[in-house]
Design a protein around this motif. Structure first.
Motif, mmCIF file in Angstrom:
data_model
loop_
_atom_site.group_PDB
_atom_site.id
_atom_site.type_symbol
_atom_site.label_atom_id
_atom_site.label_comp_id
_atom_site.label_asym_id
_atom_site.label_seq_id
_atom_site.Cartn_x
_atom_site.Cartn_y
_atom_site.Cartn_z
ATOM 1 N N LEU A 102 0.696 -1.190 -0.092
ATOM 2 C CA LEU A 102 -0.053 0.067 -0.005
ATOM 3 C C LEU A 102 0.805 1.305 0.010
ATOM 4 O O LEU A 102 0.212 2.435 -0.403
ATOM 5 C CB LEU A 102 -1.124 -0.106 1.469
ATOM 6 N N GLY A 103 1.990 1.290 0.433
ATOM 7 C CA GLY A 103 2.961 2.401 0.808
ATOM 8 C C GLY A 103 3.703 2.472 -0.727
ATOM 9 O O GLY A 103 4.369 3.752 -0.828
ATOM 10 N N GLY A 104 4.054 1.620 -1.204
ATOM 11 C CA GLY A 104 4.894 1.301 -2.357
ATOM 12 C C GLY A 104 4.191 1.644 -3.702
ATOM 13 O O GLY A 104 4.786 1.921 -4.698
ATOM 14 N N TYR A 105 2.969 1.317 -3.674
ATOM 15 C CA TYR A 105 2.206 1.283 -5.187
ATOM 16 C C TYR A 105 0.872 1.804 -4.987
ATOM 17 O O TYR A 105 0.270 2.044 -4.033
ATOM 18 C CB TYR A 105 1.978 -0.375 -5.520
ATOM 19 N N ASP A 106 0.388 2.644 -6.121
ATOM 20 C CA ASP A 106 -0.867 3.517 -5.905
ATOM 21 C C ASP A 106 -1.932 2.843 -6.348
ATOM 22 O O ASP A 106 -3.108 3.184 -6.015
ATOM 23 C CB ASP A 106 -0.510 4.719 -6.595
ATOM 24 N N THR A 107 -1.968 1.996 -7.481
ATOM 25 C CA THR A 107 -3.035 1.683 -8.288
ATOM 26 C C THR A 107 -3.405 0.135 -7.848
ATOM 27 O O THR A 107 -2.218 -0.656 -7.500
ATOM 28 C CB THR A 107 -3.018 1.914 -9.879
ATOM 29 N N PRO A 108 -4.633 -0.233 -7.976
ATOM 30 C CA PRO A 108 -5.005 -1.624 -7.530
ATOM 31 C C PRO A 108 -4.136 -2.633 -8.674
ATOM 32 O O PRO A 108 -3.821 -3.700 -8.068
ATOM 33 C CB PRO A 108 -6.509 -1.641 -7.934
ATOM 34 N N VAL A 109 -4.022 -2.350 -9.845
ATOM 35 C CA VAL A 109 -3.174 -3.156 -10.609
ATOM 36 C C VAL A 109 -1.831 -3.340 -10.355
ATOM 37 O O VAL A 109 -1.311 -4.582 -10.098
ATOM 38 C CB VAL A 109 -3.211 -2.585 -12.307
ATOM 39 N N GLU A 110 -1.361 -2.165 -9.991
ATOM 40 C CA GLU A 110 0.264 -2.281 -9.367
ATOM 41 C C GLU A 110 0.148 -3.233 -8.026
ATOM 42 O O GLU A 110 1.396 -3.811 -7.916
ATOM 43 C CB GLU A 110 0.855 -1.139 -9.102
ATOM 44 N N ARG A 111 -0.594 -2.900 -7.349
ATOM 45 C CA ARG A 111 -0.592 -3.616 -6.012
ATOM 46 C C ARG A 111 -0.923 -5.184 -6.113
ATOM 47 O O ARG A 111 -0.356 -6.066 -5.429
ATOM 48 C CB ARG A 111 -1.863 -3.010 -5.137
ATOM 49 N N PHE A 112 -1.917 -5.395 -7.005
ATOM 50 C CA PHE A 112 -1.957 -6.991 -7.108
ATOM 51 C C PHE A 112 -0.701 -7.471 -7.821
ATOM 52 O O PHE A 112 -0.467 -8.686 -7.629
ATOM 53 C CB PHE A 112 -3.203 -7.363 -8.145
ATOM 54 N N GLN A 113 -0.091 -6.658 -8.837
ATOM 55 C CA GLN A 113 0.984 -7.193 -9.384
ATOM 56 C C GLN A 113 2.370 -7.456 -8.255
ATOM 57 O O GLN A 113 2.942 -8.367 -8.140
ATOM 58 C CB GLN A 113 1.629 -6.291 -10.471
ATOM 59 N N ALA A 114 2.189 -6.596 -7.362
ATOM 60 C CA ALA A 114 3.216 -6.678 -6.240
ATOM 61 C C ALA A 114 3.016 -7.637 -5.414
ATOM 62 O O ALA A 114 3.902 -8.574 -4.999
ATOM 63 C CB ALA A 114 3.234 -5.399 -5.418
ATOM 64 N N MET A 115 1.827 -7.995 -5.079
ATOM 65 C CA MET A 115 1.256 -9.504 -4.416
ATOM 66 C C MET A 115 1.543 -10.587 -5.315
ATOM 67 O O MET A 115 2.272 -11.765 -4.727
ATOM 68 C CB MET A 115 -0.077 -9.249 -4.332
ATOM 69 N N THR A 116 1.519 -10.554 -6.510
ATOM 70 C CA THR A 116 2.072 -11.633 -7.323
ATOM 71 C C THR A 116 3.412 -11.910 -7.238
ATOM 72 O O THR A 116 4.084 -12.870 -7.027
ATOM 73 C CB THR A 116 1.875 -11.504 -8.855
ATOM 74 N N ALA A 117 4.292 -10.799 -7.452
ATOM 75 C CA ALA A 117 5.737 -10.839 -7.405
ATOM 76 C C ALA A 117 6.418 -11.360 -5.906
ATOM 77 O O ALA A 117 7.091 -12.345 -5.937
ATOM 78 C CB ALA A 117 6.134 -9.449 -7.413
ATOM 79 N N LEU A 118 5.800 -11.152 -4.660
ATOM 80 C CA LEU A 118 5.876 -11.600 -3.580
ATOM 81 C C LEU A 118 5.681 -12.992 -3.496
ATOM 82 O O LEU A 118 6.420 -13.900 -2.989
ATOM 83 C CB LEU A 118 5.085 -10.654 -2.451
ATOM 84 N N THR A 119 4.478 -13.379 -4.005
ATOM 85 C CA THR A 119 4.106 -14.904 -3.951
ATOM 86 C C THR A 119 5.066 -15.652 -4.778
ATOM 87 O O THR A 119 5.460 -16.745 -4.274
ATOM 88 C CB THR A 119 2.607 -14.839 -4.132
ATOM 89 N N LEU A 120 5.484 -15.255 -5.841
ATOM 90 C CA LEU A 120 6.013 -15.983 -6.676
ATOM 91 C C LEU A 120 7.615 -16.139 -6.320
ATOM 92 O O LEU A 120 8.250 -17.162 -6.501
ATOM 93 C CB LEU A 120 6.195 -15.720 -8.134
ATOM 94 N N VAL A 121 8.298 -15.004 -5.754
ATOM 95 C CA VAL A 121 9.448 -14.969 -4.983
ATOM 96 C C VAL A 121 9.618 -15.943 -4.033
ATOM 97 O O VAL A 121 10.409 -17.023 -3.783
ATOM 98 C CB VAL A 121 9.917 -13.569 -4.693
ATOM 99 N N LEU A 122 8.488 -16.169 -2.986
ATOM 100 C CA LEU A 122 8.489 -17.028 -2.084
ATOM 101 C C LEU A 122 8.310 -18.439 -2.496
ATOM 102 O O LEU A 122 9.026 -19.496 -2.060
ATOM 103 C CB LEU A 122 7.294 -16.657 -1.060
ATOM 104 N N THR A 123 7.417 -18.654 -3.680
ATOM 105 C CA THR A 123 7.411 -19.795 -4.227
ATOM 106 C C THR A 123 8.606 -20.579 -4.586
ATOM 107 O O THR A 123 9.065 -21.650 -4.228
ATOM 108 C CB THR A 123 6.270 -19.596 -5.356
ATOM 109 N N ALA A 124 9.580 -19.680 -5.316
ATOM 110 C CA ALA A 124 10.868 -20.125 -5.518
ATOM 111 C C ALA A 124 11.564 -20.466 -4.418
ATOM 112 O O ALA A 124 12.534 -21.613 -4.650
ATOM 113 C CB ALA A 124 11.512 -19.053 -6.516
ATOM 114 N N MET A 125 11.659 -19.582 -3.430
ATOM 115 C CA MET A 125 12.515 -19.739 -2.221
ATOM 116 C C MET A 125 12.045 -21.323 -1.607
ATOM 117 O O MET A 125 12.964 -21.798 -1.104
ATOM 118 C CB MET A 125 12.452 -18.696 -1.328
ATOM 119 N N LEU A 126 10.872 -21.420 -1.397
ATOM 120 C CA LEU A 126 10.384 -22.841 -0.689
ATOM 121 C C LEU A 126 10.829 -23.852 -1.816
ATOM 122 O O LEU A 126 11.351 -25.008 -1.183
ATOM 123 C CB LEU A 126 8.774 -22.687 -0.751
ATOM 124 N N ALA A 127 10.819 -24.011 -2.934
ATOM 125 C CA ALA A 127 11.107 -24.890 -3.777
ATOM 126 C C ALA A 127 12.794 -25.149 -3.940
ATOM 127 O O ALA A 127 13.501 -26.241 -3.502
ATOM 128 C CB ALA A 127 10.931 -24.789 -5.353
#
Length: 463
Positions: A102-127
């Motif tokens: 919420l502090g780093g991105y202004d639009t809903p699209v950017e915020r969902f993309q940031a959520m995707t980035a966080l999730t996929l990075v964690l997925t790679a770490m877990l693997a």
């Protein structure tokens, strides 16, 4: 009780390293767990709806649809993957994630993309960390002060979210209801005098075992009396518009995150992994403490399998309904409740897997289709969110404070924790690592203090 040599794990259908156990066929239905799953899901499963509608551009129905996807992925952990844990969010990471997105991105699209980035990075770490076994080594190397700082940082971020960032939207909008709900939950869950009362009252013990629900129900009853809650209950069945939520959130529709987003997501994903690994340690310990009482029901704990199942769940969430960090390994309170009944014997619960299946797959999904329940909960979701954040903050704070005993270590923990709650995650981690090395000199402050004291003593003797 069955002899330990003859005891076998509850059967199921194997696929790869996982075991699928079909509800009602492999696992039994237990009504106490089923009813608690329905009730507690009502109080917590939809707590993120106000965030989704207020900051991510979703309607109430679309937010419910996203929550349905999240809870379905959580519910299949003990069913499809054979995990012995009661899964939930990585709740301590939630306030840090909200600050980052919420502090780093202004639009809903950017915020969902940031959520995707966080999730996929964690997925790679877990693997990677799960398959190679490096995850356990990493946790052993990580300085104790930095672990405590991450947990305390989550606590500070949670309090900041409630009392500063969103104070007008929630706390000041429903001050009496939220205060009462938090007070009841804090007393039931953490009060030392109340623990003494529970020893003399089985009814209070059962009431306290319901976690957030008692405080939530108090707020639901008092809110209308003080004019802070107004119900508009509608009847019927809701078919959550999953396709509409997918269209607004999935990277297949709105576009994939930029490389800058993936890079920015790495530090916070690493912090979340540390918190998640701590949950795994806690879940294993809860099971181990009860195993002696249930030698007839052997439980297969496999950290590598759990890493893979978490990676699959997070990967699916990241491309279908991205909202980090809703795919964690453990809901501690629920794990304790289920394991406690499991350890009482086969007559009460034939297998731990039946208990978790009853609580999750047979309980949670139902609430998302019942319109009276959803519309009745709608004015209470802000209360549920504040409850989740405040109790998470309180629990994280006392855990972090107990991890450190040396004064210098405590100072490093507080300095790093404030940085984690305020600054970008990579700056906070770098500051914490430098402070740990410079001010403590290693992972064990007490050992370093003794070494320095011994050297000083030798110098005094020579003098």
């Amino acid at each position: 009780m069955m002899d330990n040599d003859q005891a076998v794990e509850l059967p199921g259908w194997r696929w790869g390293p996982f075991t699928f156990r079909l509800p009602f066929y492999h696992t039994k239905l237990y009504w106490p767990e089923f009813l608690q799953g329905v009730a507690l899901a009502s109080a917590t499963g939809l707590a993120l709806v106000p965030i989704m509608t207020g900051h991510f551009g979703l309607t109430f129905e679309q937010a419910v649809a996203m929550s349905l996807v999240h809870m379905f992925l959580i519910a299949i952990a003990p069913i499809a993957f054979g995990e012995p844990y009661a899964p939930g969010w990585v709740t301590p990471a939630l306030p840090l994630v909200l600050t980052f997105v919420l502090g780093g991105y202004d639009t809903p699209v950017e915020r969902f993309q940031a959520m995707t980035a966080l999730t996929l990075v964690l997925t790679a770490m877990l693997a990677v960390l799960g398959i190679t076994g490096l995850g356990k080594r990493f946790m052993e190397w990580l300085p104790n002060a930095l672990k405590a700082a991450i947990i305390l940082g989550a606590a500070i971020a949670a309090f900041k979210r409630v009392f500063v960032d969103d104070v007008d939207d929630y706390l000041l909008a429903q001050p009496i209801s939220i205060t009462l709900a938090c007070a009841v939950c804090l007393i039931f869950m953490f009060s030392i005098p109340f623990r003494s009362l529970k020893l003399r009252s089985p009814m209070l013990t059962r009431l306290a075992s319901l976690g957030l629900l008692p405080g939530f129900l108090v707020a639901a009853a008092v809110g209308p009396l003080v004019g802070e809650v107004s119900y508009d209950i509608q009847w019927g069945i809701l078919l959550p518009p999953v396709n509409e939520a997918f269209a607004k959130a999935s990277p297949f529709v709105i576009g994939w995150p930029s490389w800058d987003m993936f890079v920015a997501a790495v530090p916070l994903s690493l912090i979340t992994y540390i918190l998640l690994f701590g949950d795994l340690v806690t879940g294993n310990e809860i099971i181990h403490q009860a195993e002696d009482d249930r030698r007839d029901d052997p439980i297969n704990i496999d950290t590598s399998r759990t890493h893979l199942s978490l990676g699959i769940r997070n990967g699916l969430m990241g491309i279908l309904a991205p909202f980090f960090p809703t795919q964690g390994s453990l809901w501690t309170g629920v794990q304790v409740i289920i394991v406690q009944r499991w350890r009482e014997g086969r007559a009460g619960m034939n297998s731990l897997y039946s208990g978790t299946a009853s609580y999750y797959f047979m309980g949670l999904p139902f609430i998302f289709f019942l319109l009276p329940l959803l519309t009745g909960l709608q004015p209470l979701l802000g209360i549920a969110l504040c409850l989740t954040l405040l109790l998470t903050g309180f629990a994280c704070a006392y855990v972090a404070m107990a991890m450190c005993t040396h004064p210098t270590e405590r100072g490093v923990v507080l300095l790093t924790a404030v940085a984690i709650a305020v600054f970008p995650a990579w700056i906070a981690l770098l500051l914490g690592l430098v402070a740990t090395l410079v001010l403590i000199g290693g992972s064990d402050a007490e050992a370093m203090e003794e070494k320095v004291a011994a050297e000083e003593a030798k110098l005094r003797q020579k003098a």
